[in-house]
Design an enzyme around this catalytic site. Structure first.
Site: not given
Ligand code: PMP
Length: 331
Positions: A50, A174-176, A180
Protein backbone atom coordinates in the site's frame (compact mmCIF):
# COMPACT_ATOMS: atom_id res chain seq x y z
CA UNK A 1 1.97 29.27 13.80
CA UNK A 2 -1.71 30.10 13.63
CA UNK A 3 -3.70 27.24 12.21
CA UNK A 4 -7.09 27.19 10.64
CA UNK A 5 -9.26 24.19 11.27
CA UNK A 6 -8.79 21.75 8.44
CA UNK A 7 -11.15 19.21 9.92
CA UNK A 8 -14.17 20.33 7.93
CA UNK A 9 -13.83 18.62 4.64
CA UNK A 10 -15.49 16.86 1.76
CA UNK A 11 -19.04 17.16 0.51
CA UNK A 12 -21.76 17.93 3.11
CA UNK A 13 -22.92 14.32 3.46
CA UNK A 14 -19.37 13.06 3.82
CA UNK A 15 -18.77 10.50 6.54
CA UNK A 16 -15.16 9.94 7.54
CA UNK A 17 -15.45 6.19 7.51
CA UNK A 18 -17.63 5.77 4.49
CA UNK A 19 -16.91 8.31 1.77
CA UNK A 20 -19.39 8.17 -1.11
CA UNK A 21 -16.90 6.68 -3.55
CA UNK A 22 -13.65 4.82 -3.89
CA UNK A 23 -11.59 3.85 -6.89
CA UNK A 24 -11.38 0.12 -7.61
CA UNK A 25 -9.73 -1.64 -10.53
CA UNK A 26 -10.03 1.18 -13.02
CA UNK A 27 -13.07 3.17 -11.99
CA UNK A 28 -14.75 5.09 -9.20
CA UNK A 29 -17.62 3.16 -7.67
CA UNK A 30 -20.00 3.72 -4.73
CA UNK A 31 -18.31 2.85 -1.44
CA UNK A 32 -20.85 0.24 -0.45
CA UNK A 33 -20.49 -1.76 -3.63
CA UNK A 34 -16.77 -2.46 -3.04
CA UNK A 35 -17.18 -5.94 -1.55
CA UNK A 36 -15.21 -9.20 -1.86
CA UNK A 37 -15.86 -12.73 -0.75
CA UNK A 38 -14.72 -13.45 2.82
CA UNK A 39 -12.32 -16.19 1.73
CA UNK A 40 -10.31 -13.82 -0.45
CA UNK A 41 -9.11 -12.05 2.71
CA UNK A 42 -7.33 -15.08 4.18
CA UNK A 43 -3.83 -14.66 2.70
CA UNK A 44 -4.13 -11.18 1.26
CA UNK A 45 -1.96 -9.40 3.81
CA UNK A 46 1.07 -11.59 3.20
CA UNK A 47 1.90 -9.92 -0.08
CA UNK A 48 -0.46 -6.93 -0.19
CA UNK A 49 1.23 -3.55 -0.42
CA UNK A 50 0.00 0.00 0.00
CA UNK A 51 0.84 3.67 0.06
CA UNK A 52 -0.15 6.42 2.47
CA UNK A 53 -0.34 9.84 0.84
CA UNK A 54 -1.27 13.11 2.56
CA UNK A 55 -2.96 15.92 0.73
CA UNK A 56 -3.35 19.38 2.17
CA UNK A 57 -6.21 21.81 1.72
CA UNK A 58 -5.32 25.42 0.94
CA UNK A 59 -8.28 27.61 1.83
CA UNK A 60 -6.96 30.70 0.02
CA UNK A 61 -6.50 28.81 -3.22
CA UNK A 62 -9.61 26.64 -2.77
CA UNK A 63 -7.31 23.82 -3.74
CA UNK A 64 -6.07 20.49 -2.46
CA UNK A 65 -2.34 19.87 -2.85
CA UNK A 66 -1.35 16.23 -2.97
CA UNK A 67 2.02 15.83 -1.33
CA UNK A 68 4.66 13.97 -3.34
CA UNK A 69 2.09 12.03 -5.33
CA UNK A 70 4.60 11.00 -7.96
CA UNK A 71 7.17 9.77 -5.41
CA UNK A 72 4.49 7.79 -3.55
CA UNK A 73 3.21 6.15 -6.72
CA UNK A 74 6.74 5.30 -7.82
CA UNK A 75 7.33 3.68 -4.42
CA UNK A 76 4.05 1.79 -4.87
CA UNK A 77 5.42 0.32 -8.08
CA UNK A 78 8.69 -0.55 -6.32
CA UNK A 79 6.70 -2.33 -3.62
CA UNK A 80 4.81 -4.20 -6.35
CA UNK A 81 8.06 -5.24 -7.99
CA UNK A 82 9.49 -6.59 -4.76
CA UNK A 83 6.31 -8.58 -4.07
CA UNK A 84 6.31 -9.94 -7.64
CA UNK A 85 3.01 -8.29 -8.40
CA UNK A 86 2.07 -7.41 -11.96
CA UNK A 87 1.60 -3.63 -12.28
CA UNK A 88 -1.52 -3.10 -14.37
CA UNK A 89 -1.39 0.67 -14.03
CA UNK A 90 1.36 3.19 -14.71
CA UNK A 91 2.20 6.11 -12.43
CA UNK A 92 0.33 8.36 -14.89
CA UNK A 93 -2.80 6.20 -14.77
CA UNK A 94 -2.73 6.00 -10.99
CA UNK A 95 -2.24 9.77 -10.80
CA UNK A 96 -5.35 10.21 -12.94
CA UNK A 97 -7.22 7.77 -10.68
CA UNK A 98 -6.31 9.69 -7.51
CA UNK A 99 -7.34 12.99 -9.08
CA UNK A 100 -10.61 11.54 -10.35
CA UNK A 101 -11.45 10.26 -6.86
CA UNK A 102 -10.71 13.44 -4.87
CA UNK A 103 -12.61 15.51 -7.43
CA UNK A 104 -15.60 13.20 -7.27
CA UNK A 105 -15.55 13.39 -3.46
CA UNK A 106 -15.38 17.20 -3.63
CA UNK A 107 -12.67 17.17 -0.98
CA UNK A 108 -12.47 20.35 1.10
CA UNK A 109 -9.90 19.49 3.73
CA UNK A 110 -6.73 17.58 4.54
CA UNK A 111 -7.12 14.09 3.18
CA UNK A 112 -5.29 10.78 3.50
CA UNK A 113 -5.13 8.80 0.26
CA UNK A 114 -4.56 5.07 0.49
CA UNK A 115 -3.76 2.99 -2.63
CA UNK A 116 -3.83 -0.74 -1.88
CA UNK A 117 -2.62 -3.57 -4.18
CA UNK A 118 -3.49 -7.14 -3.25
CA UNK A 119 -3.32 -10.48 -5.04
CA UNK A 120 -6.24 -11.17 -7.32
CA UNK A 121 -8.65 -13.59 -5.68
CA UNK A 122 -6.81 -13.09 -2.39
CA UNK A 123 -3.90 -15.24 -3.51
CA UNK A 124 -2.60 -18.08 -1.38
CA UNK A 125 0.67 -19.09 0.15
CA UNK A 126 2.05 -19.92 -3.30
CA UNK A 127 1.20 -16.62 -4.97
CA UNK A 128 4.23 -14.41 -5.41
CA UNK A 129 6.57 -17.40 -5.15
CA UNK A 130 6.56 -17.75 -8.92
CA UNK A 131 8.90 -16.07 -11.32
CA UNK A 132 6.11 -14.38 -13.27
CA UNK A 133 4.54 -11.31 -11.67
CA UNK A 134 1.11 -12.28 -10.33
CA UNK A 135 -2.16 -10.47 -11.12
CA UNK A 136 -3.38 -7.95 -8.58
CA UNK A 137 -6.39 -5.82 -7.83
CA UNK A 138 -6.01 -2.20 -6.78
CA UNK A 139 -8.17 0.11 -4.73
CA UNK A 140 -7.73 3.73 -3.74
CA UNK A 141 -9.56 5.33 -0.85
CA UNK A 142 -9.51 8.93 0.38
CA UNK A 143 -10.52 9.93 3.89
CA UNK A 144 -10.40 13.16 5.91
CA UNK A 145 -7.25 13.43 8.02
CA UNK A 146 -6.62 16.86 9.50
CA UNK A 147 -2.96 17.82 9.74
CA UNK A 148 -1.51 18.35 13.21
CA UNK A 149 1.17 20.75 12.00
CA UNK A 150 1.16 23.87 14.17
CA UNK A 151 -0.66 22.18 17.06
CA UNK A 152 2.49 21.71 19.18
CA UNK A 153 2.01 18.00 19.66
CA UNK A 154 4.70 16.36 21.81
CA UNK A 155 5.00 12.60 22.16
CA UNK A 156 6.86 10.31 24.57
CA UNK A 157 8.79 7.38 23.11
CA UNK A 158 10.41 4.24 24.42
CA UNK A 159 13.02 2.09 22.74
CA UNK A 160 11.14 -1.07 21.88
CA UNK A 161 12.18 -4.51 23.07
CA UNK A 162 11.20 -5.79 19.61
CA UNK A 163 13.80 -5.79 16.85
CA UNK A 164 12.99 -4.07 13.54
CA UNK A 165 12.47 -6.34 10.55
CA UNK A 166 15.42 -6.20 8.19
CA UNK A 167 16.24 -6.71 4.54
CA UNK A 168 16.86 -10.45 4.98
CA UNK A 169 13.71 -10.95 7.05
CA UNK A 170 10.98 -8.78 5.50
CA UNK A 171 12.40 -5.87 3.55
CA UNK A 172 11.29 -2.72 5.39
CA UNK A 173 12.14 -0.45 2.46
CA UNK A 174 8.72 -1.05 0.91
CA UNK A 175 5.19 -0.90 2.26
CA UNK A 176 4.09 -4.51 2.59
CA UNK A 177 1.08 -4.89 4.89
CA UNK A 178 2.75 -7.83 6.67
CA UNK A 179 5.67 -5.59 7.70
CA UNK A 180 3.29 -3.72 9.95
CA UNK A 181 2.96 -6.62 12.37
CA UNK A 182 6.41 -5.62 13.59
CA UNK A 183 5.28 -1.98 13.94
CA UNK A 184 2.12 -3.13 15.64
CA UNK A 185 4.00 -5.16 18.27
CA UNK A 186 6.26 -2.23 19.06
CA UNK A 187 3.35 0.20 19.28
CA UNK A 188 1.29 -2.11 21.47
CA UNK A 189 4.20 -2.56 23.85
CA UNK A 190 4.73 1.21 23.99
CA UNK A 191 1.08 1.97 24.70
CA UNK A 192 0.71 -0.74 27.32
CA UNK A 193 3.79 0.60 29.11
CA UNK A 194 2.48 4.17 29.06
CA UNK A 195 4.39 5.68 26.14
CA UNK A 196 2.90 7.33 23.05
CA UNK A 197 5.16 5.64 20.54
CA UNK A 198 8.21 3.47 20.04
CA UNK A 199 11.62 3.57 18.43
CA UNK A 200 12.76 0.22 17.12
CA UNK A 201 16.35 -1.02 17.00
CA UNK A 202 17.61 -2.84 13.95
CA UNK A 203 19.39 -6.23 14.22
CA UNK A 204 22.68 -4.36 14.69
CA UNK A 205 21.25 -2.71 17.80
CA UNK A 206 21.14 0.74 16.21
CA UNK A 207 18.07 2.97 15.94
CA UNK A 208 16.03 2.10 12.85
CA UNK A 209 12.71 3.95 12.90
CA UNK A 210 9.34 4.28 14.57
CA UNK A 211 6.32 2.03 13.90
CA UNK A 212 5.20 4.31 11.05
CA UNK A 213 7.77 7.07 10.77
CA UNK A 214 11.47 7.81 10.55
CA UNK A 215 13.40 9.56 13.27
CA UNK A 216 15.83 12.47 13.34
CA UNK A 217 17.89 13.97 16.12
CA UNK A 218 19.68 17.25 16.48
CA UNK A 219 22.94 17.43 18.38
CA UNK A 220 25.32 20.38 18.43
CA UNK A 221 23.55 21.85 15.42
CA UNK A 222 23.90 18.74 13.25
CA UNK A 223 20.85 16.83 12.08
CA UNK A 224 21.40 13.07 12.25
CA UNK A 225 19.19 10.29 10.94
CA UNK A 226 19.66 6.56 10.30
CA UNK A 227 20.58 5.87 6.68
CA UNK A 228 18.59 3.94 4.11
CA UNK A 229 20.37 0.67 4.91
CA UNK A 230 19.55 0.74 8.63
CA UNK A 231 16.27 -1.24 8.24
CA UNK A 232 14.00 1.68 7.47
CA UNK A 233 11.29 2.43 4.96
CA UNK A 234 12.49 4.55 2.04
CA UNK A 235 10.60 7.45 3.51
CA UNK A 236 9.49 10.28 1.27
CA UNK A 237 9.07 12.76 4.13
CA UNK A 238 12.54 11.94 5.42
CA UNK A 239 14.07 12.78 2.03
CA UNK A 240 12.11 16.04 1.81
CA UNK A 241 12.99 17.11 5.36
CA UNK A 242 16.69 16.40 4.73
CA UNK A 243 16.54 18.63 1.66
CA UNK A 244 14.62 21.38 3.47
CA UNK A 245 17.03 21.28 6.45
CA UNK A 246 19.99 21.72 4.12
CA UNK A 247 18.49 24.27 1.74
CA UNK A 248 16.33 26.34 4.06
CA UNK A 249 18.26 26.18 7.33
CA UNK A 250 21.77 25.49 6.03
CA UNK A 251 22.02 22.56 8.43
CA UNK A 252 24.57 19.82 8.14
CA UNK A 253 22.66 16.53 7.79
CA UNK A 254 24.38 13.21 8.44
CA UNK A 255 22.89 9.81 7.59
CA UNK A 256 24.58 7.16 9.74
CA UNK A 257 23.99 4.49 12.40
CA UNK A 258 22.51 6.01 15.57
CA UNK A 259 22.93 4.65 19.13
CA UNK A 260 19.92 4.70 21.45
CA UNK A 261 21.75 6.78 24.04
CA UNK A 262 22.46 9.44 21.41
CA UNK A 263 18.73 10.08 21.55
CA UNK A 264 18.82 10.44 25.34
CA UNK A 265 21.41 13.22 25.13
CA UNK A 266 20.17 14.88 21.93
CA UNK A 267 19.07 18.52 21.91
CA UNK A 268 15.99 17.70 19.83
CA UNK A 269 14.36 14.52 18.55
CA UNK A 270 11.46 14.32 16.10
CA UNK A 271 9.71 11.84 13.90
CA UNK A 272 8.94 12.40 10.23
CA UNK A 273 6.47 10.64 8.00
CA UNK A 274 3.23 11.00 6.09
CA UNK A 275 1.07 10.66 9.20
CA UNK A 276 3.69 11.84 11.71
CA UNK A 277 4.41 14.87 9.50
CA UNK A 278 6.98 16.49 11.83
CA UNK A 279 6.31 15.26 15.35
CA UNK A 280 8.26 16.30 18.43
CA UNK A 281 9.54 13.56 20.71
CA UNK A 282 9.73 15.12 24.18
CA UNK A 283 11.26 12.13 25.95
CA UNK A 284 12.86 8.79 25.14
CA UNK A 285 12.77 6.08 27.82
CA UNK A 286 11.77 8.90 30.21
CA UNK A 287 14.93 10.90 29.47
CA UNK A 288 13.67 14.42 28.75
CA UNK A 289 14.87 15.77 25.41
CA UNK A 290 15.84 19.46 25.64
CA UNK A 291 13.15 21.12 27.75
CA UNK A 292 10.65 18.43 26.86
CA UNK A 293 8.81 20.55 24.29
CA UNK A 294 9.25 21.34 20.62
CA UNK A 295 12.83 22.48 20.02
CA UNK A 296 13.71 25.60 18.02
CA UNK A 297 15.04 23.76 14.96
CA UNK A 298 12.06 21.39 14.94
CA UNK A 299 9.78 24.42 15.10
CA UNK A 300 11.51 26.10 12.16
CA UNK A 301 11.40 22.92 10.10
CA UNK A 302 7.76 22.38 10.97
CA UNK A 303 6.84 25.89 9.81
CA UNK A 304 8.72 25.47 6.53
CA UNK A 305 7.25 22.00 6.01
CA UNK A 306 3.75 23.33 6.70
CA UNK A 307 4.08 26.11 4.14
CA UNK A 308 5.57 23.78 1.54
CA UNK A 309 2.96 21.00 1.86
CA UNK A 310 0.08 23.47 1.83
CA UNK A 311 1.27 24.88 -1.47
CA UNK A 312 2.50 28.21 -0.11
CA UNK A 313 6.03 27.86 -1.43
CA UNK A 314 5.86 27.76 -5.25
CA UNK A 315 9.58 26.96 -5.51
CA UNK A 316 8.65 23.50 -4.21
CA UNK A 317 5.73 23.08 -6.62
CA UNK A 318 7.45 20.00 -8.08
CA UNK A 319 6.68 18.26 -4.76
CA UNK A 320 2.93 18.72 -4.79
CA UNK A 321 0.12 18.13 -7.27
CA UNK A 322 -2.89 20.46 -7.32
CA UNK A 323 -6.00 18.30 -7.43
CA UNK A 324 -7.71 20.70 -9.83
CA UNK A 325 -10.59 21.40 -7.44
CA UNK A 326 -10.44 25.19 -7.80
CA UNK A 327 -10.52 24.88 -11.61
CA UNK A 328 -13.37 22.38 -11.38
CA UNK A 329 -15.41 24.82 -9.29
CA UNK A 330 -14.68 27.74 -11.61
CA UNK A 331 -15.65 25.63 -14.59
N1 PMP B 1 8.63 4.10 8.35
C1 PMP B 1 7.50 3.39 8.34
C2 PMP B 1 7.53 2.01 8.88
C3 PMP B 1 6.31 3.93 7.83
O1 PMP B 1 5.18 3.22 7.81
C4 PMP B 1 6.31 5.26 7.35
C5 PMP B 1 5.03 5.87 6.84
N2 PMP B 1 4.83 5.60 5.49
C6 PMP B 1 7.52 5.96 7.37
C7 PMP B 1 8.66 5.36 7.86
C8 PMP B 1 7.60 7.33 6.78
O2 PMP B 1 7.55 7.23 5.38
P1 PMP B 1 6.90 8.35 4.49
O3 PMP B 1 7.64 9.61 4.81
O4 PMP B 1 7.13 7.95 3.09
O5 PMP B 1 5.47 8.43 4.88
Amino acid sequence: MTETNHAQSFAPDFDRNTPAYLWWNGKCIPWNSATVHLTTTFWTGVTAIFEGIMSYWNEDDGELYIWQLDAHLRRLLRSQKLMRQASPYSVEELTAAVLELVRLLEVRGDTYIFPFCYPQGGGNFESSTRLEPQPVEISITARPNPSHLGLDWVRSACVSSYTRISDNVMPPRVKNIANYRNSNLAMAEAHINGYDTALILNPQGKIAEGPGSCVMLLRDGVLVTPSGTESILESITRAAVIELARRELGLEVVERPVDRTELYVADEVFMVGTAAEILTIGSVDRYTIGDGGMGPVTRKLEKIFHDVVRGKRPEYAHWYTPAGLSAARRG
